[in-house]
Design a protein around this motif. Structure first.
Motif, PDB file in Angstrom:
ATOM      1  N   SER A   5       0.817  -1.214   0.000  1.00 15.99           N
ATOM      2  CA  SER A   5       0.000   0.000   0.000  1.00 15.99           C
ATOM      3  C   SER A   5       0.854   1.270   0.000  1.00 15.99           C
ATOM      4  O   SER A   5       0.346   2.349  -0.291  1.00 15.99           O
ATOM      5  N   ALA A   6       2.142   1.147   0.288  1.00 13.41           N
ATOM      6  CA  ALA A   6       3.029   2.304   0.226  1.00 13.41           C
ATOM      7  C   ALA A   6       3.355   2.683  -1.215  1.00 13.41           C
ATOM      8  O   ALA A   6       3.697   3.825  -1.491  1.00 13.41           O
ATOM      9  N   VAL A   7       3.223   1.711  -2.142  1.00 12.68           N
ATOM     10  CA  VAL A   7       3.577   1.986  -3.543  1.00 12.68           C
ATOM     11  C   VAL A   7       2.422   1.751  -4.514  1.00 12.68           C
ATOM     12  O   VAL A   7       2.507   2.119  -5.685  1.00 12.68           O
ATOM     13  N   ARG A   8       1.368   1.140  -4.056  1.00 19.93           N
ATOM     14  CA  ARG A   8       0.181   0.875  -4.877  1.00 19.93           C
ATOM     15  C   ARG A   8      -1.056   1.288  -4.107  1.00 19.93           C
ATOM     16  O   ARG A   8      -1.012   1.474  -2.903  1.00 19.93           O
ATOM     17  N   SER A   9      -2.174   1.377  -4.833  1.00 15.51           N
ATOM     18  CA  SER A   9      -3.445   1.719  -4.192  1.00 15.51           C
ATOM     19  C   SER A   9      -4.477   0.638  -4.506  1.00 15.51           C
ATOM     20  O   SER A   9      -5.352   0.829  -5.344  1.00 15.51           O
ATOM     21  N   PRO A  10      -4.371  -0.505  -3.826  1.00 11.37           N
ATOM     22  CA  PRO A  10      -5.321  -1.577  -4.110  1.00 11.37           C
ATOM     23  C   PRO A  10      -6.746  -1.186  -3.735  1.00 11.37           C
ATOM     24  O   PRO A  10      -6.960  -0.524  -2.723  1.00 11.37           O
ATOM     25  N   GLU A  11      -7.680  -1.560  -4.581  1.00 10.30           N
ATOM     26  CA  GLU A  11      -9.090  -1.290  -4.295  1.00 10.30           C
ATOM     27  C   GLU A  11      -9.648  -2.298  -3.300  1.00 10.30           C
ATOM     28  O   GLU A  11     -10.483  -1.958  -2.471  1.00 10.30           O
ATOM     29  N   GLY A  50      -7.651 -13.598 -10.892  1.00  9.13           N
ATOM     30  CA  GLY A  50      -7.846 -12.222 -11.322  1.00  9.13           C
ATOM     31  C   GLY A  50      -7.021 -11.193 -10.571  1.00  9.13           C
ATOM     32  O   GLY A  50      -7.104 -10.006 -10.865  1.00  9.13           O
ATOM     33  N   ALA A  51      -6.209 -11.616  -9.610  1.00  4.87           N
ATOM     34  CA  ALA A  51      -5.419 -10.666  -8.821  1.00  4.87           C
ATOM     35  C   ALA A  51      -4.216 -10.163  -9.622  1.00  4.87           C
ATOM     36  O   ALA A  51      -3.576 -10.929 -10.339  1.00  4.87           O
ATOM     37  N   ASP A  52      -3.925  -8.886  -9.467  1.00  2.31           N
ATOM     38  CA  ASP A  52      -2.726  -8.312 -10.079  1.00  2.31           C
ATOM     39  C   ASP A  52      -1.487  -8.650  -9.263  1.00  2.31           C
ATOM     40  O   ASP A  52      -0.393  -8.787  -9.798  1.00  2.31           O
ATOM     41  N   ILE A  53      -1.661  -8.730  -7.954  1.00  2.62           N
ATOM     42  CA  ILE A  53      -0.561  -9.029  -7.039  1.00  2.62           C
ATOM     43  C   ILE A  53      -1.003 -10.157  -6.115  1.00  2.62           C
ATOM     44  O   ILE A  53      -2.084 -10.099  -5.531  1.00  2.62           O
ATOM     45  N   VAL A  54      -0.149 -11.159  -5.980  1.00  2.00           N
ATOM     46  CA  VAL A  54      -0.411 -12.290  -5.094  1.00  2.00           C
ATOM     47  C   VAL A  54       0.771 -12.392  -4.135  1.00  2.00           C
ATOM     48  O   VAL A  54       1.920 -12.453  -4.566  1.00  2.00           O
ATOM     49  N   VAL A  55       0.490 -12.387  -2.845  1.00  2.00           N
ATOM     50  CA  VAL A  55       1.543 -12.552  -1.848  1.00  2.00           C
ATOM     51  C   VAL A  55       1.260 -13.836  -1.091  1.00  2.00           C
ATOM     52  O   VAL A  55       0.180 -14.001  -0.527  1.00  2.00           O
ATOM     53  N   MET A  56       2.248 -14.707  -1.081  1.00  2.48           N
ATOM     54  CA  MET A  56       2.121 -15.982  -0.370  1.00  2.48           C
ATOM     55  C   MET A  56       3.074 -15.953   0.816  1.00  2.48           C
ATOM     56  O   MET A  56       4.278 -15.761   0.642  1.00  2.48           O
ATOM     57  N   ALA A  57       2.533 -16.135   1.993  1.00  2.00           N
ATOM     58  CA  ALA A  57       3.336 -16.135   3.214  1.00  2.00           C
ATOM     59  C   ALA A  57       2.822 -17.252   4.108  1.00  2.00           C
ATOM     60  O   ALA A  57       2.041 -17.023   5.025  1.00  2.00           O
ATOM     61  N   THR A  58       3.225 -18.464   3.780  1.00  2.00           N
ATOM     62  CA  THR A  58       2.736 -19.636   4.498  1.00  2.00           C
ATOM     63  C   THR A  58       3.908 -20.444   5.036  1.00  2.00           C
ATOM     64  O   THR A  58       5.058 -20.174   4.724  1.00  2.00           O
TER      65      THR A  58
END
Length: 169
Positions: A5-11, A50-58
């Motif tokens: 969120s510091a570099v993008r503005s996700p809806e 459909g996500a532009d960005i996917v973060v996996m932290a598992t």
């Protein structure tokens, strides 16, 4: 989410965790602290499609997403296990990616069982300074494999921002 969120503005952020309480709690935290609409979802596929960005932290030692669910042009970050037999990210996604980067290619190469051929992994720093091209086509999938000091960086950022040991994440 704080870094994104510091570099993008996700809806909207779709949050998946196997633990329903965790996914709901994280969605509330994202909304309350960042003001971003966050929706807990019941499956990893519904979080990824459909996500532009996917973060996996598992901590998963088996792939948690299907590469078919990753949209063309998406960026995927993986911070969990990246061993050849224990990995949260499907190796076929790495093979299909246009760019696979990490914070420390030498550290990836030193891992005895890195999930992909380290020779094909580029330094994120080299992309940032223009020494290596990043995405060359809007439909290329990019993958970032955190192998270095990501946990320490989160801790340091949290301390610098005055948010305690966890950085508020």
């Amino acid at each position: 989410m704080w870094a994104i969120s510091a570099v993008r503005s996700p809806e909207v952020v779709r949050v998946y965790s196997r633990d329903e309480r965790n996914r709901k709690a994280f969605a509330v935290k994202v909304h309350d602290r960042l003001g971003i609409r966050a929706e807990p979802v019941a499956t990893a596929a519904s979080a990824v499609r459909g996500a532009d960005i996917v973060v996996m932290a598992t901590r998963s030692t088996a792939p948690v997403i299907d590469p078919a669910d990753v949209a063309p042009g998406a960026h995927v970050t993986t911070v969990g296990p990246k061993g050849s037999t224990t990995h949260e990210l499907p190796p076929t996604l790495l093979e299909a990616a246009g760019v696979v980067a990490c914070d420390s290619p030498p550290q990836a190469a030193a891992m005895p069982d890195f999930v992909t051929d380290p020779a094909g992994v580029v330094s994120l720093g080299d992309i940032v300074i223009g020494a290596h091209p990043g995405r060359e086509d809007a439909k290329q999938i990019t993958v970032y494999c955190s192998v270095g000091l990501a946990g320490s960086e989160v801790l340091l950022a949290g301390r610098l921002l005055g948010e305690g040991a966890g950085g508020g994440a």
